[in-house]
Design an enzyme around this catalytic site. Structure first.
Site, PDB file in Angstrom:
ATOM      1  CE  LYS A 106     -16.524   0.816  -5.020  1.00  0.00           C
ATOM      2  NZ  LYS A 106     -16.216   0.720  -3.582  1.00  0.00           N
ATOM      3  N   GLY A 218      -2.821 -11.454   3.027  1.00  0.00           N
ATOM      4  CA  GLY A 218      -2.596 -10.172   2.364  1.00  0.00           C
ATOM      5  C   GLY A 218      -1.560  -9.357   3.123  1.00  0.00           C
ATOM      6  N   GLY A 220      -1.467  -5.664   2.042  1.00  0.00           N
ATOM      7  CA  GLY A 220      -1.705  -4.358   1.438  1.00  0.00           C
ATOM      8  C   GLY A 220      -2.173  -3.395   2.522  1.00  0.00           C
ATOM      9  CG  ASN A 221      -4.640   0.789   3.320  1.00  0.00           C
ATOM     10  OD1 ASN A 221      -5.809   0.720   3.700  1.00  0.00           O
ATOM     11  ND2 ASN A 221      -3.811   1.718   3.750  1.00  0.00           N
TER      12      ASN A 221
HETATM   13  P1  NAD Z   1      -4.039  -3.630  -1.605  1.00  0.00           P
HETATM   14  O1  NAD Z   1      -4.033  -3.631  -3.086  1.00  0.00           O
HETATM   15  O2  NAD Z   1      -3.350  -2.532  -0.865  1.00  0.00           O
HETATM   16  O3  NAD Z   1      -3.403  -5.000  -1.081  1.00  0.00           O
HETATM   17  C1  NAD Z   1      -3.799  -6.257  -1.498  1.00  0.00           C
HETATM   18  C2  NAD Z   1      -2.848  -7.278  -0.883  1.00  0.00           C
HETATM   19  O4  NAD Z   1      -3.301  -8.593  -1.193  1.00  0.00           O
HETATM   20  C3  NAD Z   1      -1.418  -7.164  -1.380  1.00  0.00           C
HETATM   21  O5  NAD Z   1      -0.513  -7.372  -0.325  1.00  0.00           O
HETATM   22  C4  NAD Z   1      -1.321  -8.323  -2.372  1.00  0.00           C
HETATM   23  O6  NAD Z   1       0.018  -8.797  -2.502  1.00  0.00           O
HETATM   24  C5  NAD Z   1      -2.202  -9.340  -1.646  1.00  0.00           C
HETATM   25  N1  NAD Z   1      -2.646 -10.430  -2.495  1.00  0.00           N
HETATM   26  C6  NAD Z   1      -3.116 -10.376  -3.757  1.00  0.00           C
HETATM   27  N2  NAD Z   1      -3.367 -11.617  -4.208  1.00  0.00           N
HETATM   28  C7  NAD Z   1      -3.043 -12.467  -3.201  1.00  0.00           C
HETATM   29  C8  NAD Z   1      -3.074 -13.878  -3.042  1.00  0.00           C
HETATM   30  N3  NAD Z   1      -3.490 -14.682  -4.021  1.00  0.00           N
HETATM   31  N4  NAD Z   1      -2.646 -14.396  -1.864  1.00  0.00           N
HETATM   32  C9  NAD Z   1      -2.205 -13.599  -0.879  1.00  0.00           C
HETATM   33  N5  NAD Z   1      -2.156 -12.265  -0.957  1.00  0.00           N
HETATM   34  C10 NAD Z   1      -2.572 -11.714  -2.109  1.00  0.00           C
HETATM   35  O7  NAD Z   1      -5.567  -3.750  -1.177  1.00  0.00           O
HETATM   36  P2  NAD Z   1      -6.254  -3.285   0.163  1.00  0.00           P
HETATM   37  O8  NAD Z   1      -6.626  -1.848   0.040  1.00  0.00           O
HETATM   38  O9  NAD Z   1      -5.465  -3.751   1.341  1.00  0.00           O
HETATM   39  O10 NAD Z   1      -7.624  -4.100   0.063  1.00  0.00           O
HETATM   40  C11 NAD Z   1      -7.713  -5.484   0.420  1.00  0.00           C
HETATM   41  C12 NAD Z   1      -9.190  -5.862   0.484  1.00  0.00           C
HETATM   42  O11 NAD Z   1      -9.866  -5.019   1.403  1.00  0.00           O
HETATM   43  C13 NAD Z   1      -9.973  -5.735  -0.826  1.00  0.00           C
HETATM   44  O12 NAD Z   1     -10.969  -6.727  -0.832  1.00  0.00           O
HETATM   45  C14 NAD Z   1     -10.610  -4.354  -0.705  1.00  0.00           C
HETATM   46  O13 NAD Z   1     -11.755  -4.233  -1.520  1.00  0.00           O
HETATM   47  C15 NAD Z   1     -10.957  -4.361   0.762  1.00  0.00           C
HETATM   48  N6  NAD Z   1     -11.164  -3.025   1.355  1.00  0.00           N
HETATM   49  C16 NAD Z   1     -10.165  -2.104   1.378  1.00  0.00           C
HETATM   50  C17 NAD Z   1     -10.382  -0.882   1.982  1.00  0.00           C
HETATM   51  C18 NAD Z   1      -9.286   0.136   2.106  1.00  0.00           C
HETATM   52  O14 NAD Z   1      -9.531   1.175   2.749  1.00  0.00           O
HETATM   53  N7  NAD Z   1      -8.098  -0.086   1.581  1.00  0.00           N
HETATM   54  C19 NAD Z   1     -11.640  -0.574   2.549  1.00  0.00           C
HETATM   55  C20 NAD Z   1     -12.644  -1.539   2.503  1.00  0.00           C
HETATM   56  C21 NAD Z   1     -12.397  -2.760   1.910  1.00  0.00           C
END
Ligand code: NAD
Length: 432
Positions: A106, A218, A220-221
């Site tokens: 990382k 959530g 997000g992605n």
């Molecule tokens: P992202 O930034 O695309 O989305 C995060 C989402 O969480 C957004 O919709 C945001 O509005 C929401 N959010 C933030 N604070 C919030 C709250 N208090 N209540 C409700 N919703 C809230 O992030 P992501 O890529 O979707 O990642 C989400 C999680 O998954 C993280 O823990 C990340 O480390 C983990 N993760 C992501 C990936 C990936 O490929 N994207 C892979 C492994 C792990």
């Protein structure tokens, strides 16, 4: 994560607990509870206003017994070496549990990327690579995007690495834009990986996917594609999703009497995962407080936003209908909530298994780069499904055989694989 919660101490404690269960040799424990290599360096950038600003960068390589180190680069104002160490260690376990031939790494820079211009971001990315170039590469360490970094940034970094190396090296970085060496299917990979895991858990628990309801935190992605996948791949219904509203500075839960339509909500969501509240309400969505997601009448809970969301307090609010918790986010469950799940026999799909779809597809990206031959999205997702299904089965078998919790079983599978690789390479100096 702030300094108060020291992520590295948590990562070491989790490892120590399982090492104890496995009766692991004390010397082997000492090898694995620390990163193999750590780099802290300074990156000077000439800002557009003429000032020279110096940023602190990190890269931690936890363990590369099973293959080159792999893991994201975060650009965050609160980045610390300990956070990077913890995330690097978790990457070792994540790559091992899905059995891809990669280790754990990382990196990061202490910076708020939203305060930089595009040109400054590019110089910072290229500067990070200049500091690390001799310790990176397809056979050493392969970074990827993470919090605060984007596919475009991976494109710049890969370009800098290629220039300094004197040859085109697309597989030195993953998460690149499609058309610039990126893989189809990467956008869906983590969310769909969550759903492949949920499907396997439902088979094990004898649940009917088409009659199942999920509540998702959530949007997000990860959450977006988990919501779409739960409906399109399993035929289930999504009761709600939630998000942080950047304008109101609070979170909301969105539900619909006919179930959430992930594709529609995606069309009214900005790049930071904030849903347009007014457009959702106009389409008949009920907009409630952000905490409402956890108490919805659902069979499956999918926390896919932040860490520590299911804790001693919130766990009391979950419906007694919940049978599966699929951890899309990293670290969404606190140890107190874990105890509750154990006592109530709620089935957990632990984070580093549940959200491993992203890194698995990153691995596929590197494989396609090295072959210089690209797969269709269908082919990528089929291979992803096979990997996740096999990983789930390995962890479940261990959990059943040893009669232990799924999270402990996932750790045991991973640690055993890493120890075996170290042993076969002669790192442990002895006859094991
Ligand atoms: P992202 O930034 O695309 O989305 C995060 C989402 O969480 C957004 O919709 C945001 O509005 C929401 N959010 C933030 N604070 C919030 C709250 N208090 N209540 C409700 N919703 C809230 O992030 P992501 O890529 O979707 O990642 C989400 C999680 O998954 C993280 O823990 C990340 O480390 C983990 N993760 C992501 C990936 C990936 O490929 N994207 C892979 C492994 C792990």
């Amino acid at each position: 994560m702030s300094e108060q919660i020291n992520a590295f101490q948590i990562a070491q404690k989790q490892f120590d607990n399982v090492a104890e269960m496995m009766n692991l040799d004390p010397g082997v424990r000492e090898v694995l509870r620390w990163p193999a290599r750590e780099f802290t360096f300074r990156v000077p950038v000439r800002m557009e206003n003429g000032d020279l600003q110096v940023f602190t960068g990190f890269r931690v390589q936890h363990n590369d017994a099973r293959g080159p180190n792999k893991g994201g680069i975060r650009f965050h104002p609160d980045e610390t070496l300990d956070t990077v160490r913890a995330l690097a260690m978790w990457m070792t376990w994540k790559c091992a549990v899905v059995d891809i031939p990669l280790g754990g790494g990382k990196g990061g820079i202490i910076v708020d990327p939203s305060k930089l211009t595009s040109v400054e971001k590019e110089h910072l990315c290229r500067g990070w690579v200049q500091q690390m170039v001799h310790n990176l590469g397809p056979r050493q360490d392969i970074p990827a995007p993470d919090v605060g970094t984007t596919p475009q940034m991976m494109g710049w970094m890969m370009d800098e690495y290629s220039k300094l190396s004197g040859y085109y090296a697309p597989s030195a970085f993953t998460g690149k834009p499609v058309g610039g060496g990126g893989s189809l299917g990467r956008t869906e990979a983590t969310g769909f990986g969550v759903i492949y895991n949920v499907r396997e858990a439902m088979k094990h628990l004898d649940m009917e996917p088409a009659k199942s309801v999920a509540a998702i935190q959530g949007f997000g992605n990860v959450a977006q594609h988990a919501a779409i996948g739960f409906v399109e791949l399993l035929g289930g219904r999504v009761a709600c999703v939630s998000c942080w509203d950047r304008n109101d500075k609070k979170s909301y839960t969105y539900s619909h009497k006919d179930g959430v339509d992930g594709r529609f909500l995606l069309s009214i969501t900005d790049q930071y995962g904030t849903i347009d509240k007014q457009k959702a309400a106009d389409a008949g969505y009920l907009v409630e407080d952000g905490n409402a997601w956890i108490s919805k009448d659902a069979d499956v809970l999918i926390p896919a936003a932040l860490e520590n969301q299911i804790n001693a307090e919130t766990v009391k609010k979950i419906s007694n209908r919940v049978k599966i918790v699929a951890e899309g986010a990293n670290g969404p469950t606190t140890p107190e909530a874990d105890e509750f799940f154990k006592e109530n026999r709620i089935f957990i799909i632990p984070d580093f298994l549940c959200n491993a779809g992203g890194v698995t597809t990153s691995y596929f990206e590197g494989v396609q780069n090295d072959m210089n031959f690209y797969w269709t999205k269908k082919e990528v997702l089929k291979r992803l499904d096979e990997r996740i299904t096999a990983a789930f089965s390995d962890v479940l078998q261990t959990a059943e055989k040893e009669n232990i919790y799924m999270r402990d079983a996932a750790y045991i599978v991973s640690i055993q694989r890493v120890v075996n690789a170290m042993m076969m390479r002669g790192w442990l100096h002895g006859d094991w």
